[in-house]
Design a protein around this motif. Sequence first.
Motif, short mmCIF file in Angstrom:
data_model
loop_
_atom_site.label_atom_id
_atom_site.label_comp_id
_atom_site.label_asym_id
_atom_site.label_seq_id
_atom_site.Cartn_x
_atom_site.Cartn_y
_atom_site.Cartn_z
N LEU A 36 -2.32 -4.61 -2.70
CA LEU A 36 -3.00 -3.71 -3.64
C LEU A 36 -2.40 -2.31 -3.65
O LEU A 36 -2.82 -1.48 -4.46
CB LEU A 36 -4.50 -3.63 -3.32
N GLY A 37 -1.49 -2.03 -2.74
CA GLY A 37 -0.93 -0.68 -2.65
C GLY A 37 -1.91 0.33 -2.10
O GLY A 37 -1.80 1.53 -2.38
N ALA A 38 -2.88 -0.12 -1.32
CA ALA A 38 -3.90 0.78 -0.77
C ALA A 38 -3.34 1.50 0.45
O ALA A 38 -2.90 0.87 1.41
CB ALA A 38 -5.14 -0.01 -0.38
N THR A 39 -3.35 2.82 0.43
CA THR A 39 -2.86 3.63 1.54
C THR A 39 -3.98 3.81 2.58
O THR A 39 -5.16 3.55 2.27
CB THR A 39 -2.41 5.01 1.06
N PRO A 40 -3.65 4.27 3.80
CA PRO A 40 -4.71 4.61 4.75
C PRO A 40 -5.72 5.60 4.18
O PRO A 40 -6.92 5.52 4.48
CB PRO A 40 -3.94 5.19 5.94
N GLY A 41 -5.25 6.53 3.35
CA GLY A 41 -6.18 7.47 2.72
C GLY A 41 -7.13 6.78 1.77
O GLY A 41 -8.32 7.11 1.72
N ASP A 42 -6.62 5.80 1.00
CA ASP A 42 -7.50 5.03 0.10
C ASP A 42 -8.56 4.28 0.90
O ASP A 42 -9.74 4.24 0.52
CB ASP A 42 -6.67 4.00 -0.69
#
Length: 393
Positions: A36-42
């Motif tokens: 999903l391209g989810a970063t740690p910040g997301d």
Amino acid sequence: MSFLSPGIVSLILAYMLSQFYRAFLAVLTPVLQTELGATPGDLALSSGLWFIAFALMQPAVGRGLDQYGPRLTVAVLLALGGAGGAAAFALAGQPWHLHVAMALLGIGCAPALMGSYFIIAREFPPAAFGVLTGAVVGIGSLGNILGASPLVWVTETVGWRETLWGLAALTLASAMLILLLVRDPARLDASHPQGSMMQVLRLPALWFMLPLFGVGYAASAAIRGLWAGPYLQEVYGAAPDTIGHATLAMGLAMVAGNFLIGPMVRLIGSLRRTILMLNGICALTLLTLWAAPDAGFLPAAALLTLIGFSGAGYVLLMAHGRPFLPPHLLGRGVTLLNMFSIAGVAVMQFASRPVYNALAGQPPAQIYATLFLFFAVPLILGTALYLRTPEAP
């Protein structure tokens, strides 16, 4: 009434799901980043939304417990928010979909623990509250364990979306069990006044306890539920199964801590001193990780495990606050205390995201050292204020 009645067992199963949902993102970090391209910040935002939705629901949960009882309050919210949120997570195609799903899950999980707390507070002697609620949290914390290595195995075997669909069905089944098995405590007669949240806030004994409620659970919940995975991955290059083993140890320590609080209090001789000791241990552990964030994988995993163990201080704080609550304020009182605790986790989750983003480009060890200090400072301040709280009557 037997403690482990079918109704209490069904509520513990719901709380087990609550523990799972607040912690499983740490293990899914690699696959959500890839697909999903989810970063740690997301994921910090998604996790924070679970806690803020959970906290914002507590006043409504308190009213529901006092007016309708735990049976309907827990079953309806768990079915709609819990099962609905798991289904939304399974359908996620972008990071913002995870935000929606986690907020729904927070709403669904909001009454799970408070339902059993309400029954224990009404049906059992006040002196037994700490031990019985510790047992509920200890057994329910097995959900935290299921969100570690077992979740890695299941997702690698059947896929993470299929796993979430299974969890949606399991959550709906848990809600149905509650509807069938829970028996509400007897309603208070007309001689008891109607309660309100403001009446709870006017109790002086709680004033210096509430700041520690706001920060005491934040470190163990936020680090286990979110930052443990990225920390071990980015600083040590840990693989998903290795992260699963480390978070499993942290979850086991949480379970052990909740079962050991009774003997700890008896050994130390004071509920208040035991709470101070556990929070002191957590603060010292965070400061150690701040000073040496890259000292080695095994020391880091051991320190994370110690943070998990110290999370048992939450149950003791609830036990400390319970004797100050009159009968007509029990529902609103325990949910208000829980609201401060979970809202504190939400605030720290949200605030940790810009801290992480602001340090982008720095060595991973330096980034996480700052995050550990970020969790340590409020905990030290909250513990210092708690020193002014009287012993439980």
